[in-house]
Design a protein around this motif. Structure first.
Motif, PDB file in Angstrom:
ATOM      1  N   LEU A 193       0.823  -1.207   0.000  1.00 46.72           N
ATOM      2  CA  LEU A 193       0.000   0.000   0.000  1.00 46.72           C
ATOM      3  C   LEU A 193       0.856   1.255   0.000  1.00 46.72           C
ATOM      4  O   LEU A 193       0.552   2.235  -0.693  1.00 46.72           O
ATOM      5  N   VAL A 194       1.945   1.244   0.753  1.00 44.38           N
ATOM      6  CA  VAL A 194       2.865   2.379   0.757  1.00 44.38           C
ATOM      7  C   VAL A 194       3.448   2.584  -0.633  1.00 44.38           C
ATOM      8  O   VAL A 194       3.547   3.716  -1.122  1.00 44.38           O
ATOM      9  N   SER A 195       3.830   1.496  -1.286  1.00 39.35           N
ATOM     10  CA  SER A 195       4.377   1.597  -2.644  1.00 39.35           C
ATOM     11  C   SER A 195       3.358   2.211  -3.593  1.00 39.35           C
ATOM     12  O   SER A 195       3.705   3.018  -4.461  1.00 39.35           O
ATOM     13  N   ALA A 196       2.091   1.845  -3.420  1.00 40.25           N
ATOM     14  CA  ALA A 196       1.036   2.392  -4.274  1.00 40.25           C
ATOM     15  C   ALA A 196       0.870   3.891  -4.056  1.00 40.25           C
ATOM     16  O   ALA A 196       0.724   4.660  -5.009  1.00 40.25           O
ATOM     17  N   VAL A 197       0.894   4.312  -2.799  1.00 45.49           N
ATOM     18  CA  VAL A 197       0.770   5.747  -2.491  1.00 45.49           C
ATOM     19  C   VAL A 197       1.932   6.511  -3.104  1.00 45.49           C
ATOM     20  O   VAL A 197       1.756   7.559  -3.741  1.00 45.49           O
ATOM     21  N   GLU A 198       3.138   6.000  -2.924  1.00 44.69           N
ATOM     22  CA  GLU A 198       4.318   6.699  -3.429  1.00 44.69           C
ATOM     23  C   GLU A 198       4.355   6.720  -4.955  1.00 44.69           C
ATOM     24  O   GLU A 198       4.971   7.605  -5.545  1.00 44.69           O
ATOM     25  N   ALA A 199       3.676   5.766  -5.588  1.00 42.52           N
ATOM     26  CA  ALA A 199       3.626   5.741  -7.054  1.00 42.52           C
ATOM     27  C   ALA A 199       2.545   6.662  -7.603  1.00 42.52           C
ATOM     28  O   ALA A 199       2.457   6.851  -8.818  1.00 42.52           O
ATOM     29  N   GLY A 200       1.710   7.214  -6.711  1.00 49.46           N
ATOM     30  CA  GLY A 200       0.702   8.174  -7.159  1.00 49.46           C
ATOM     31  C   GLY A 200      -0.727   7.675  -7.161  1.00 49.46           C
ATOM     32  O   GLY A 200      -1.598   8.313  -7.752  1.00 49.46           O
ATOM     33  N   ALA A 201      -1.004   6.556  -6.497  1.00 55.08           N
ATOM     34  CA  ALA A 201      -2.381   6.068  -6.416  1.00 55.08           C
ATOM     35  C   ALA A 201      -3.246   7.051  -5.638  1.00 55.08           C
ATOM     36  O   ALA A 201      -2.777   7.712  -4.705  1.00 55.08           O
ATOM     37  N   SER A 202      -4.512   7.135  -6.010  1.00 57.69           N
ATOM     38  CA  SER A 202      -5.459   7.996  -5.297  1.00 57.69           C
ATOM     39  C   SER A 202      -6.116   7.277  -4.130  1.00 57.69           C
ATOM     40  O   SER A 202      -6.850   7.900  -3.364  1.00 57.69           O
ATOM     41  N   GLY A 203      -5.868   5.983  -4.011  1.00 52.93           N
ATOM     42  CA  GLY A 203      -6.425   5.253  -2.895  1.00 52.93           C
ATOM     43  C   GLY A 203      -6.637   3.791  -3.208  1.00 52.93           C
ATOM     44  O   GLY A 203      -6.125   3.265  -4.205  1.00 52.93           O
ATOM     45  N   PHE A 204      -7.418   3.144  -2.345  1.00 51.03           N
ATOM     46  CA  PHE A 204      -7.605   1.702  -2.419  1.00 51.03           C
ATOM     47  C   PHE A 204      -9.060   1.365  -2.136  1.00 51.03           C
ATOM     48  O   PHE A 204      -9.744   2.073  -1.401  1.00 51.03           O
ATOM     49  N   VAL A 205      -9.512   0.264  -2.701  1.00 50.67           N
ATOM     50  CA  VAL A 205     -10.837  -0.241  -2.376  1.00 50.67           C
ATOM     51  C   VAL A 205     -10.787  -1.761  -2.421  1.00 50.67           C
ATOM     52  O   VAL A 205     -10.177  -2.349  -3.316  1.00 50.67           O
ATOM     53  N   SER A 206     -11.382  -2.385  -1.428  1.00 50.61           N
ATOM     54  CA  SER A 206     -11.352  -3.838  -1.333  1.00 50.61           C
ATOM     55  C   SER A 206     -12.356  -4.469  -2.288  1.00 50.61           C
ATOM     56  O   SER A 206     -13.467  -3.968  -2.470  1.00 50.61           O
ATOM     57  N   LYS A 207     -11.962  -5.589  -2.877  1.00 48.31           N
ATOM     58  CA  LYS A 207     -12.865  -6.320  -3.763  1.00 48.31           C
ATOM     59  C   LYS A 207     -14.057  -6.899  -3.014  1.00 48.31           C
ATOM     60  O   LYS A 207     -15.054  -7.280  -3.632  1.00 48.31           O
ATOM     61  N   SER A 208     -13.957  -6.952  -1.700  1.00 53.19           N
ATOM     62  CA  SER A 208     -15.059  -7.488  -0.915  1.00 53.19           C
ATOM     63  C   SER A 208     -16.179  -6.473  -0.725  1.00 53.19           C
ATOM     64  O   SER A 208     -17.253  -6.811  -0.229  1.00 53.19           O
ATOM     65  N   ARG A 209     -15.935  -5.231  -1.124  1.00 52.72           N
ATOM     66  CA  ARG A 209     -16.967  -4.204  -1.011  1.00 52.72           C
ATOM     67  C   ARG A 209     -18.081  -4.446  -2.028  1.00 52.72           C
ATOM     68  O   ARG A 209     -17.878  -5.111  -3.046  1.00 52.72           O
ATOM     69  N   SER A 210     -19.233  -3.878  -1.765  1.00 53.64           N
ATOM     70  CA  SER A 210     -20.343  -4.012  -2.697  1.00 53.64           C
ATOM     71  C   SER A 210     -20.067  -3.200  -3.955  1.00 53.64           C
ATOM     72  O   SER A 210     -19.210  -2.305  -3.961  1.00 53.64           O
ATOM     73  N   LEU A 211     -20.800  -3.512  -5.024  1.00 55.95           N
ATOM     74  CA  LEU A 211     -20.630  -2.759  -6.265  1.00 55.95           C
ATOM     75  C   LEU A 211     -20.953  -1.275  -6.046  1.00 55.95           C
ATOM     76  O   LEU A 211     -20.321  -0.404  -6.635  1.00 55.95           O
ATOM     77  N   GLY A 212     -21.909  -1.007  -5.185  1.00 50.21           N
ATOM     78  CA  GLY A 212     -22.247   0.382  -4.890  1.00 50.21           C
ATOM     79  C   GLY A 212     -21.103   1.112  -4.220  1.00 50.21           C
ATOM     80  O   GLY A 212     -20.823   2.285  -4.516  1.00 50.21           O
ATOM     81  N   GLU A 213     -20.412   0.427  -3.313  1.00 52.56           N
ATOM     82  CA  GLU A 213     -19.267   1.036  -2.631  1.00 52.56           C
ATOM     83  C   GLU A 213     -18.101   1.238  -3.595  1.00 52.56           C
ATOM     84  O   GLU A 213     -17.377   2.245  -3.515  1.00 52.56           O
ATOM     85  N   LEU A 214     -17.914   0.300  -4.517  1.00 56.71           N
ATOM     86  CA  LEU A 214     -16.871   0.457  -5.529  1.00 56.71           C
ATOM     87  C   LEU A 214     -17.170   1.666  -6.407  1.00 56.71           C
ATOM     88  O   LEU A 214     -16.269   2.451  -6.742  1.00 56.71           O
ATOM     89  N   THR A 215     -18.438   1.827  -6.765  1.00 53.68           N
ATOM     90  CA  THR A 215     -18.834   2.974  -7.576  1.00 53.68           C
ATOM     91  C   THR A 215     -18.602   4.284  -6.836  1.00 53.68           C
ATOM     92  O   THR A 215     -18.120   5.264  -7.410  1.00 53.68           O
TER      93      THR A 215
END
Length: 229
Positions: free
Chosen positions: A108-130
């Protein structure tokens, strides 16, 4: 028969905001297809396609110009997190949200340092992903305050002096962003409008060379602009 008169400039014209264009990069066909359909049902979001590999993602970023990429962490031809910087170089204004099943703080740290805007778990509902896509498209950091507090101290610090042209108010806003506050929450705390907060965020992001809140925070940590940095 004469044509009806044209309306005066700006009169009776409703300005519409273009829907955010979203590319899904995931080799899990059922999830990707379902999410694509859900995005297309939203008035402010549109799916521009699905890429099952990083190679396909590179090509589609060039041809579809997405505003947001939902990027799987693990793909058949490589690690999504390792490819973030390369993908963003193709379209610097593009927001990247990493899809995770399980991921260590190191990833996750590597993702932040590479410029990611954030994270979302695949276990979340489709509405939460949206909702996560919508937040990223609007420039919000897609990360819980608890995760943000855990990851920020682990980001790399350059030891170099950071920019000195941030105003006192911009530094204040930056500190509140580091607490995981949204624009609305910052506006309430500072007793200003959300529009004013957006302007401060845009200005400090421009000075830091960041395209998202999370990237701005990553740069701020690296350059020692946050308390304890």
């Amino acid at each position: 028969m004469s044509s009806p008169p044209s309306p005066a400039s700006g009169e009776g014209v409703i300005e519409e905001t273009a829907a955010a264009r979203v590319l899904i990069v995931d080799d899990h066909e059922v999830l990707a297809s379902s999410l694509s359909r859900v995005l297309d049902d939203e008035p402010d979001l549109v799916s521009v396609g699905i890429a099952g590999t990083l190679e396909r993602a590179r090509a589609m970023i060039r041809t579809t110009a997405p505003d947001v990429v939902l990027l799987d962490h693990r793909l058949p031809d490589g690690d999504g997190v390792d490819a973030i910087a390369e993908l963003r170089a193709l379209r610097p204004s593009m927001k990247v949200v990493v899809l995770t099943a399980t991921a260590s703080d190191h990833v996750l740290v590597s993702a932040v340092e590479a410029g990611a805007s954030g994270f979302v778990s695949k276990s979340r509902s489709l509405g939460e992903l949206t909702s996560a896509v919508r937040a990223a498209a609007s420039g919000e950091a897609v990360i819980s305050p608890e995760m943000l507090a855990r990851l920020l101290p682990r980001l790399h610090r350059s030891g170099r002096p950071g920019p000195t042209d941030l105003t006192e108010r911009e530094r204040e806003v930056l500190g509140l962003l580091a607490e995981g506050l949204s624009n609305a929450a910052i506006a309430e705390q500072l007793v200003v409008s959300v529009h004013t907060v957006r302007n401060h965020v845009a200005n400090l992001s421009a000075k830091l060379g960041a395209h998202s809140k999370l990237e701005a925070l990553s740069i701020a940590v690296r350059e020692g602009l946050l308390p304890g940095g």
